[in-house]
Design a protein around this motif. Structure first.
Motif, PDB file in Angstrom:
ATOM      1  N   GLU A 281      22.869 -38.040 -64.832  1.00 37.24           N
ATOM      2  CA  GLU A 281      24.013 -37.134 -64.974  1.00 37.24           C
ATOM      3  C   GLU A 281      24.370 -36.522 -63.623  1.00 37.24           C
ATOM      4  N   GLN A 282      25.602 -36.760 -63.168  1.00 40.91           N
ATOM      5  CA  GLN A 282      25.984 -36.349 -61.819  1.00 40.91           C
ATOM      6  C   GLN A 282      26.351 -34.875 -61.715  1.00 40.91           C
ATOM      7  N   TRP A 283      26.536 -34.201 -62.852  1.00 40.24           N
ATOM      8  CA  TRP A 283      26.998 -32.825 -62.763  1.00 40.24           C
ATOM      9  C   TRP A 283      25.885 -31.805 -62.872  1.00 40.24           C
ATOM     10  N   VAL A 284      24.633 -32.222 -62.737  1.00 39.96           N
ATOM     11  CA  VAL A 284      23.549 -31.248 -62.587  1.00 39.96           C
ATOM     12  C   VAL A 284      23.828 -30.451 -61.315  1.00 39.96           C
ATOM     13  N   PRO A 285      23.813 -29.127 -61.379  1.00 42.72           N
ATOM     14  CA  PRO A 285      24.191 -28.352 -60.193  1.00 42.72           C
ATOM     15  C   PRO A 285      23.038 -28.099 -59.234  1.00 42.72           C
ATOM     16  N   THR A 286      23.385 -27.748 -58.017  1.00 45.95           N
ATOM     17  CA  THR A 286      22.448 -27.140 -57.077  1.00 45.95           C
ATOM     18  C   THR A 286      22.611 -25.630 -57.203  1.00 45.95           C
ATOM     19  N   LEU A 287      21.489 -24.915 -57.339  1.00 46.67           N
ATOM     20  CA  LEU A 287      21.524 -23.480 -57.573  1.00 46.67           C
ATOM     21  C   LEU A 287      20.707 -22.747 -56.523  1.00 46.67           C
ATOM     22  N   LEU A 288      21.366 -21.889 -55.739  1.00 44.53           N
ATOM     23  CA  LEU A 288      20.691 -20.995 -54.794  1.00 44.53           C
ATOM     24  C   LEU A 288      20.564 -19.636 -55.456  1.00 44.53           C
ATOM     25  N   GLN A 289      19.375 -19.026 -55.379  1.00 46.22           N
ATOM     26  CA  GLN A 289      19.152 -17.717 -55.996  1.00 46.22           C
ATOM     27  C   GLN A 289      18.357 -16.805 -55.062  1.00 46.22           C
ATOM     28  N   LEU A 290      18.673 -15.517 -55.150  1.00 44.93           N
ATOM     29  CA  LEU A 290      17.947 -14.512 -54.385  1.00 44.93           C
ATOM     30  C   LEU A 290      17.881 -13.234 -55.215  1.00 44.93           C
ATOM     31  N   THR A 291      16.719 -12.605 -55.230  1.00 47.20           N
ATOM     32  CA  THR A 291      16.522 -11.336 -55.936  1.00 47.20           C
ATOM     33  C   THR A 291      16.066 -10.295 -54.932  1.00 47.20           C
ATOM     34  N   ALA A 292      16.668  -9.107 -54.978  1.00 50.48           N
ATOM     35  CA  ALA A 292      16.318  -8.055 -54.022  1.00 50.48           C
ATOM     36  C   ALA A 292      16.273  -6.708 -54.719  1.00 50.48           C
ATOM     37  N   HIS A 293      15.423  -5.836 -54.206  1.00 54.11           N
ATOM     38  CA  HIS A 293      15.359  -4.461 -54.693  1.00 54.11           C
ATOM     39  C   HIS A 293      16.215  -3.599 -53.781  1.00 54.11           C
ATOM     40  N   LEU A 294      17.118  -2.838 -54.380  1.00 54.56           N
ATOM     41  CA  LEU A 294      18.000  -1.977 -53.607  1.00 54.56           C
ATOM     42  C   LEU A 294      17.283  -0.680 -53.264  1.00 54.56           C
ATOM     43  N   LYS A 295      17.332  -0.343 -52.004  1.00 57.84           N
ATOM     44  CA  LYS A 295      16.677   0.881 -51.565  1.00 57.84           C
ATOM     45  C   LYS A 295      17.384   2.093 -52.129  1.00 57.84           C
ATOM     46  N   GLU A 296      16.605   3.154 -52.362  1.00 55.13           N
ATOM     47  CA  GLU A 296      17.187   4.386 -52.884  1.00 55.13           C
ATOM     48  C   GLU A 296      18.228   4.913 -51.911  1.00 55.13           C
ATOM     49  N   GLY A 297      19.388   5.250 -52.439  1.00 58.83           N
ATOM     50  CA  GLY A 297      20.472   5.753 -51.602  1.00 58.83           C
ATOM     51  C   GLY A 297      21.427   4.676 -51.136  1.00 58.83           C
ATOM     52  N   GLY A 298      21.230   3.438 -51.650  1.00 53.50           N
ATOM     53  CA  GLY A 298      22.194   2.383 -51.300  1.00 53.50           C
ATOM     54  C   GLY A 298      21.540   1.248 -50.541  1.00 53.50           C
ATOM     55  N   GLY A 299      22.353   0.532 -49.798  1.00 50.74           N
ATOM     56  CA  GLY A 299      21.873  -0.642 -49.062  1.00 50.74           C
ATOM     57  C   GLY A 299      22.205  -1.908 -49.811  1.00 50.74           C
ATOM     58  N   GLY A 300      22.386  -2.954 -49.074  1.00 54.42           N
ATOM     59  CA  GLY A 300      22.639  -4.250 -49.685  1.00 54.42           C
ATOM     60  C   GLY A 300      24.090  -4.664 -49.718  1.00 54.42           C
ATOM     61  N   GLY A 301      25.009  -3.726 -49.491  1.00 51.48           N
ATOM     62  CA  GLY A 301      26.431  -4.052 -49.575  1.00 51.48           C
ATOM     63  C   GLY A 301      26.864  -5.080 -48.547  1.00 51.48           C
ATOM     64  N   ALA A 302      26.392  -4.954 -47.313  1.00 52.86           N
ATOM     65  CA  ALA A 302      26.760  -5.910 -46.267  1.00 52.86           C
ATOM     66  C   ALA A 302      26.205  -7.291 -46.575  1.00 52.86           C
ATOM     67  N   ALA A 303      24.967  -7.334 -47.119  1.00 54.14           N
ATOM     68  CA  ALA A 303      24.370  -8.620 -47.483  1.00 54.14           C
ATOM     69  C   ALA A 303      25.145  -9.272 -48.616  1.00 54.14           C
ATOM     70  N   LEU A 304      25.600  -8.468 -49.577  1.00 52.35           N
ATOM     71  CA  LEU A 304      26.371  -9.006 -50.697  1.00 52.35           C
ATOM     72  C   LEU A 304      27.685  -9.598 -50.208  1.00 52.35           C
ATOM     73  N   ARG A 305      28.362  -8.887 -49.332  1.00 54.10           N
ATOM     74  CA  ARG A 305      29.616  -9.403 -48.801  1.00 54.10           C
ATOM     75  C   ARG A 305      29.380 -10.709 -48.043  1.00 54.10           C
ATOM     76  N   ARG A 306      28.342 -10.736 -47.258  1.00 56.39           N
ATOM     77  CA  ARG A 306      28.054 -11.935 -46.482  1.00 56.39           C
ATOM     78  C   ARG A 306      27.738 -13.109 -47.399  1.00 56.39           C
ATOM     79  N   TRP A 307      27.027 -12.876 -48.497  1.00 47.85           N
ATOM     80  CA  TRP A 307      26.691 -13.935 -49.458  1.00 47.85           C
ATOM     81  C   TRP A 307      27.957 -14.626 -49.965  1.00 47.85           C
ATOM     82  N   PHE A 308      28.950 -13.826 -50.326  1.00 50.64           N
ATOM     83  CA  PHE A 308      30.200 -14.387 -50.837  1.00 50.64           C
ATOM     84  C   PHE A 308      31.018 -15.035 -49.726  1.00 50.64           C
TER      85      PHE A 308
END
Length: 288
Positions: free
Chosen positions: A14-41
């Motif tokens: 079956e040729q339509w089996v996908p490739t899947l990239l995944q990442l899980t992260a813990h967000l630091k208290e008070g925020g963080g991660g927004g720049a990484a999220l934008r870069r991911w997209f």
């Protein structure tokens, strides 16, 4: 142990089996991660979109110029969800250069969910493959866990030129967040891992425990700092002989590449990886 979830190259025709990239992260208290999220997209779309991205940009150009051109049928939509004063609110927008920039700016505020969905359209205007999905979702009582995913159909072949940027995106993003897990697999499920599906383990239960229990493993596995340290750190992991590449990530965590090339990752190599990581894996008898 069931070997069907080790992240090997799909044996199905079956040729339509996908490739899947995944990442899980813990967000630091008070925020963080927004720049990484934008870069991911942003980087994910630019470097992995391939022909779909070209067609989306052509479509947007033709719409802006009111031109008629030979653009394949394509659907490109942006979704975002936020918790507001009246509860959860979700918004859908058609892709355009202006909505894309607006969407990217919103990502820096870490919405509860966000998604860029690209599909080819058949002659009846219905979504078909090839397709691409870039997604994020926050889990946990306070949304303190961020999961990132990119799904590409058809799967990237071993010699696909997009592999180097895919690996670079995964590794660089992991170096900018408090990562607990990352992997590349071949699975048609955006937020679960092959291991979680095999063990009937809901991702919403597994993600908050991902600092202590590994969500899965494969050709590429990213361990959180605590788990990698339990296995001896960079030196200990390298000395196992199970990995062609071991790196201690600059923001904590460990990058493990089982074989130099994806095509070399098969049952014996997967068994070596599983054996090394066994102390971190959830109980195979887990029942919710």
């Amino acid at each position: 142990m069931d070997k069907s979830f080790v992240g090997q190259w799909p044996s199905s025709s079956e040729q339509w089996v996908p490739t899947l990239l995944q990442l899980t992260a813990h967000l630091k208290e008070g925020g963080g991660g927004g720049a990484a999220l934008r870069r991911w997209f942003e980087i994910g779309f630019d470097s992995l979109g391939g022909e779909l991205r070209s067609n989306v940009l052509d479509m947007a150009h033709n719409q802006a110029s009111q031109a008629v051109g030979p653009v394949k049928g394509i659907s490109a939509a942006l979704f975002s969800g936020h918790l507001g004063s009246t509860g959860y609110q979700e918004r859908r927008r058609e892709y355009s250069p202006s909505t894309w920039q607006e969407f990217l700016a919103e990502l820096e505020n870490l919405p509860r969910m966000a998604s860029l969905e690209l599909f080819a359209l058949n002659s009846n205007g219905m979504p078909v493959n090839p397709s691409m999905l870039i997604s994020s979702q926050r889990f946990g009582h306070a949304g303190e866990w961020l999961t990132l995913a990119i799904m590409i159909k058809p799967q990237l072949q071993p010699d696909d030129g997009r592999w180097p940027p895919a690996l670079d995106l995964l590794k660089r993003t992991a170096e900018t967040v408090e990562v607990s897990h990352g992997s590349i697999s071949f699975l048609d499920s955006i937020f679960s891992t092959p291991l979680e599906l095999a063990l009937h383990m809901p991702s919403e239960d597994a993600i908050p425990r991902s600092r202590k229990l590994l969500r899965g493993y494969g050709w590429i596995t990213i361990l959180g700092e605590e788990m990698g340290t339990r296995l001896g750190g960079e030196t200990g992991l390298r000395n196992t002989g199970a990995f062609a590449e071991v790196a201690h990530l600059s923001n904590g965590g460990f990058w493990l590449k089982a074989t130099s090339f994806l095509g070399a990752y098969r049952g014996p190599q997967a068994e070596k990886v599983r054996s090394v990581l066994a102390p971190l894996l959830p109980n195979a008898g887990y029942v919710k």
